[in-house]
Write a protein that holds these residues in place. Structure first.
Motif, PDB file in Angstrom:
ATOM      1  N   GLY B 262      -2.262 -15.153   1.933  1.00  0.00           N
ATOM      2  CA  GLY B 262      -2.020 -16.478   1.342  1.00  0.00           C
ATOM      3  C   GLY B 262      -2.387 -16.496  -0.136  1.00  0.00           C
ATOM      4  O   GLY B 262      -1.650 -17.034  -0.968  1.00  0.00           O
ATOM      5  N   ASN B 265       0.218 -14.749  -2.149  1.00  0.00           N
ATOM      6  CA  ASN B 265       1.383 -15.622  -2.306  1.00  0.00           C
ATOM      7  C   ASN B 265       1.116 -16.682  -3.377  1.00  0.00           C
ATOM      8  O   ASN B 265       1.991 -17.006  -4.175  1.00  0.00           O
ATOM      9  CB  ASN B 265       1.737 -16.301  -0.980  1.00  0.00           C
ATOM     10  CG  ASN B 265       2.498 -15.370  -0.029  1.00  0.00           C
ATOM     11  OD1 ASN B 265       3.315 -14.577  -0.461  1.00  0.00           O
ATOM     12  ND2 ASN B 265       2.205 -15.465   1.246  1.00  0.00           N
ATOM     13  N   GLU B 287      -1.298  -6.323  11.783  1.00  0.00           N
ATOM     14  CA  GLU B 287      -0.035  -5.583  11.724  1.00  0.00           C
ATOM     15  C   GLU B 287       0.714  -5.838  10.423  1.00  0.00           C
ATOM     16  O   GLU B 287       1.323  -4.950   9.851  1.00  0.00           O
ATOM     17  CB  GLU B 287       0.862  -5.970  12.906  1.00  0.00           C
ATOM     18  CG  GLU B 287       0.469  -5.265  14.188  1.00  0.00           C
ATOM     19  CD  GLU B 287       1.317  -5.718  15.376  1.00  0.00           C
ATOM     20  OE1 GLU B 287       1.026  -5.273  16.489  1.00  0.00           O
ATOM     21  OE2 GLU B 287       2.254  -6.514  15.184  1.00  0.00           O
ATOM     22  N   GLU B 288       0.674  -7.092   9.930  1.00  0.00           N
ATOM     23  CA  GLU B 288       1.494  -7.393   8.767  1.00  0.00           C
ATOM     24  C   GLU B 288       0.854  -6.980   7.442  1.00  0.00           C
ATOM     25  O   GLU B 288       1.510  -7.050   6.398  1.00  0.00           O
ATOM     26  CB  GLU B 288       1.890  -8.870   8.746  1.00  0.00           C
ATOM     27  CG  GLU B 288       0.770  -9.826   8.464  1.00  0.00           C
ATOM     28  CD  GLU B 288       1.316 -11.253   8.367  1.00  0.00           C
ATOM     29  OE1 GLU B 288       0.977 -12.024   9.265  1.00  0.00           O
ATOM     30  OE2 GLU B 288       2.068 -11.562   7.439  1.00  0.00           O
ATOM     31  N   ALA B 290       0.257  -4.073   6.320  1.00  0.00           N
ATOM     32  CA  ALA B 290       0.944  -2.903   5.765  1.00  0.00           C
ATOM     33  C   ALA B 290       2.298  -3.255   5.158  1.00  0.00           C
ATOM     34  O   ALA B 290       2.809  -2.531   4.309  1.00  0.00           O
ATOM     35  CB  ALA B 290       1.125  -1.841   6.853  1.00  0.00           C
ATOM     36  N   ILE B 291       2.912  -4.382   5.599  1.00  0.00           N
ATOM     37  CA  ILE B 291       4.246  -4.709   5.080  1.00  0.00           C
ATOM     38  C   ILE B 291       4.205  -5.886   4.108  1.00  0.00           C
ATOM     39  O   ILE B 291       5.243  -6.346   3.640  1.00  0.00           O
ATOM     40  CB  ILE B 291       5.255  -4.991   6.219  1.00  0.00           C
ATOM     41  CG1 ILE B 291       4.830  -6.210   7.044  1.00  0.00           C
ATOM     42  CG2 ILE B 291       5.408  -3.768   7.113  1.00  0.00           C
ATOM     43  CD1 ILE B 291       5.913  -6.671   8.006  1.00  0.00           C
ATOM     44  N   ALA B 292       3.018  -6.386   3.790  1.00  0.00           N
ATOM     45  CA  ALA B 292       2.911  -7.498   2.837  1.00  0.00           C
ATOM     46  C   ALA B 292       3.376  -7.040   1.458  1.00  0.00           C
ATOM     47  O   ALA B 292       3.491  -5.846   1.196  1.00  0.00           O
ATOM     48  CB  ALA B 292       1.471  -7.995   2.773  1.00  0.00           C
ATOM     49  N   THR B 293       3.656  -8.013   0.557  1.00  0.00           N
ATOM     50  CA  THR B 293       4.040  -7.699  -0.818  1.00  0.00           C
ATOM     51  C   THR B 293       2.942  -8.170  -1.759  1.00  0.00           C
ATOM     52  O   THR B 293       2.742  -9.364  -1.889  1.00  0.00           O
ATOM     53  CB  THR B 293       5.355  -8.408  -1.197  1.00  0.00           C
ATOM     54  OG1 THR B 293       6.362  -8.026  -0.250  1.00  0.00           O
ATOM     55  CG2 THR B 293       5.790  -8.040  -2.597  1.00  0.00           C
ATOM     56  N   PRO B 294       2.210  -7.246  -2.414  1.00  0.00           N
ATOM     57  CA  PRO B 294       2.172  -5.807  -2.179  1.00  0.00           C
ATOM     58  C   PRO B 294       1.414  -5.494  -0.889  1.00  0.00           C
ATOM     59  O   PRO B 294       0.682  -6.333  -0.372  1.00  0.00           O
ATOM     60  CB  PRO B 294       1.393  -5.299  -3.396  1.00  0.00           C
ATOM     61  CG  PRO B 294       0.467  -6.425  -3.733  1.00  0.00           C
ATOM     62  CD  PRO B 294       1.232  -7.685  -3.430  1.00  0.00           C
ATOM     63  N   ALA B 295       1.622  -4.252  -0.386  1.00  0.00           N
ATOM     64  CA  ALA B 295       0.916  -3.827   0.831  1.00  0.00           C
ATOM     65  C   ALA B 295      -0.588  -4.008   0.612  1.00  0.00           C
ATOM     66  O   ALA B 295      -1.128  -3.633  -0.426  1.00  0.00           O
ATOM     67  CB  ALA B 295       1.243  -2.372   1.144  1.00  0.00           C
ATOM     68  N   GLN B 338      -1.582  -1.098  -1.754  1.00  0.00           N
ATOM     69  CA  GLN B 338      -1.106  -1.404  -3.116  1.00  0.00           C
ATOM     70  C   GLN B 338      -1.733  -2.631  -3.767  1.00  0.00           C
ATOM     71  O   GLN B 338      -1.454  -2.915  -4.930  1.00  0.00           O
ATOM     72  CB  GLN B 338       0.416  -1.634  -3.091  1.00  0.00           C
ATOM     73  CG  GLN B 338       1.207  -0.494  -2.461  1.00  0.00           C
ATOM     74  CD  GLN B 338       2.665  -0.898  -2.232  1.00  0.00           C
ATOM     75  OE1 GLN B 338       2.986  -2.081  -2.103  1.00  0.00           O
ATOM     76  NE2 GLN B 338       3.543   0.087  -2.181  1.00  0.00           N
TER      77      GLN B 338
END
Lengths: 346, 346
Positions: B262, B265, B287-288, B290-295, B338
């Motif tokens: 959050g 974001n 789980e998420e 690793a796929i967040a922006t940025p990881a 990242q």
């Protein structure tokens, strides 16, 4: 030793509590069953005293004498999906108000797991079940539950021939809203990412996309249908597949918000900007859609309303009120945010 | 009518099934209770036939005669939090293997709601309870459950004086790992965002951050502690507060992954780039992450391990095995991705 303590506790008589507080044993019995016939303050006083002296009201024995067990079962694909979590929260809110206990299970779309849960509810004498049925649930499974005194209400997914109330969003209408929004921005090459044809939800959402594309006279290429993903991880992985397509789509209509957020993360990881290079729409309007990067344009699906109406229909059934056995479709709404824009000229 | 059908179904005798299949009534009775004394194939044949003729094994009556109800209760703050969802999934996996039914409730940190649930479990004669106790749970509440035959196991949070097994990560060690990672990258102004001092988890994670800062001889300003947020929405809102600080921190050690995602974001919404302009660490390794922006760089917290060990300790207790009543701390690990880098020179 603990079992001994339990047996001892159960030997405390209603009359012990009645004598101590100067009320009748009938009042004590009613209060311990939360009967509205006993004033709230008296009820609390009786329960507090019962707790102090270690009296445990034995519902197992009581449920053999009364009609209702106070238990409602809820079974869905997977509570880790926030879509179901939001529905469950509103079901729970309704059940709390009528002091029903909530017995939950995931079926992970395995019929066996769903059957074991329904058998357990029947064995416990549960009052009813709210279910988002597993893929390929036969109508007979739901009839069997109903015929054995376990009324059922369906959410999110339908089962043909089950003849029980169904509460869900109007999925075809919803994806048509999202697809038409993308078309109105000037997109012509639009992919549909995620979902499966094995559920009514998956079929209906795909049909809504197809219908909107055809009504606008746009081509629909089979390669633009990336079926399967239902999670963030799935959406993330689908990004590479989408970006590698010949005649790459300029927009993706996603099956749900999780897939859309995962896809946006995958697009960003590939060095592109979701909402600018590729427009993305979601479905469900989960709490996190509004704070995603970019904020997700999505279709509000009324999950709280689905949960509220399903729980309240079941409670009506339990109270002997007539409940229609038709589908109740909640009308979705489009929420436009930052993840959609005009297609970029290349 | 449905109640009538139920009564009728229950009148089908064990002997009807026994006669039809050429086995003894004792075998039928054992098979319907999933006894391992009956061979798997025979058990399935008996249950299949029982289902066909509409026989419902009445567990309510049976549970009055046997020691075990087959029900385990699980109560946590909120299943909508993926941290608990991941623990619950692994508890469920363990319970499934021993055919226990899973009765779930959220307490939302309300003691009353937790008490009603425990009372319900006692009334149903449940076999045990796994709980992440509500804020301010007195040890007496847990003793009361245990003394009445409902063994308890705690997860994620401790209750002083409860003397029951506790399974959780080593929280102070974990935030120290994250903070030391940021310090090693060259950050000196590091904020701690999220969590509350009302839970052992919140206190321990803050202490780990404080200890690492002090051991590195770095200043800790009260304004750099943004307490409270525990969700994505909370983290998103905290971004503005963080960015408005005088002597703005160059990094944030967040209380969990939800707050961190959050916050990232919110940082992106403000036009900055998380991981470049401001480094962010999470906690839990959902789980998420690793796929967040940025990881997301985060601390793996072993939630599956917590769930597995807690369920298996409870099952051991139910099987009469000795179970230690001490805290079992799972050692966290740092996963660098990242969202962390060297501080930007301004």
């Amino acid at each position: 030793m603990t079992r001994g303590a339990l047996a001892l506790a159960q030997k405390v008589k209603l009359s012990t509590i009645a004598d101590a507080l100067g009320v009748s044993t009938a009042t004590v019995s009613l209060a311990l069953r939360d009967s509205p016939l006993v004033a709230g303050s008296t009820r609390e006083r009786i329960k507090e005293h019962a707790r102090e002296i270690g009296y445990i009201y034995n519902r197992r024995a009581a449920s053999l004498r009364t009609q209702r067990s106070g238990i409602v079962g809820v079974v869905v694909h997977d509570i880790m999906n926030p879509f179901y979590a939001e529905i469950l929260r509103s079901i729970e809110h309704e059940l709390d108000r009528s002091r029903q206990t909530f017995l939950l299970s995931n079926h992970y779309d395995k019929l066996d797991k769903q059957r074991i849960f329904i058998d357990t509810l029947l064995q416990l004498g549960a009052d009813g079940v709210i279910m988002s049925p597993a893929i390929d649930t036969p109508a007979g499974d739901i009839r069997m539950a109903e015929d054995n005194g376990l009324p059922a209400v369906l959410i999110a997914r339908d089962v043909e021939g089950a003849h029980v109330p169904v509460f869900r969003g109007d999925d075809a209408y919803g994806t048509a809203l999202a697809t038409n929004h993308l078309i109105s921005l000037g997109h012509k090459r639009i992919a549909m990412v995620g979902g499966t044809d094995q559920t009514s939800t998956g079929r209906d959402r795909y049909q809504g996309y197809l219908r909107a594309m055809r009504e606008a006279g746009l081509e629909v290429r089979p390669s633009w249908r990336i079926a399967g993903p239902r999670t963030k991880q799935g959406g993330f992985e689908a990004a590479n597949q989408l970006l590698a397509l010949k005649d790459k789509p300029t927009a993706a209509c996603c099956w749900n918000d999780l897939v859309a957020i995962g896809l946006m993360n995958g697009i960003a990881r590939a060095g592109l900007t979701p909402g600018i290079d590729i427009s993305v729409t979601g479905y469900d309007d989960l709490e996190e859609a509004a704070i995603a990067t970019p904020a997700l344009t999505t279709v509000w699906n009324g999950q709280r309303e689905v949960g509220r109406r399903a729980a309240s229909a079941l409670l009506d059934k339990l109270n002997g009120q007539a409940v229609g056995q038709t589908q109740e479709l909640i009308k979705p709404e489009l929420h436009v945010r930052q993840s959609t824009g005009r297609p970029v000229e290349r």
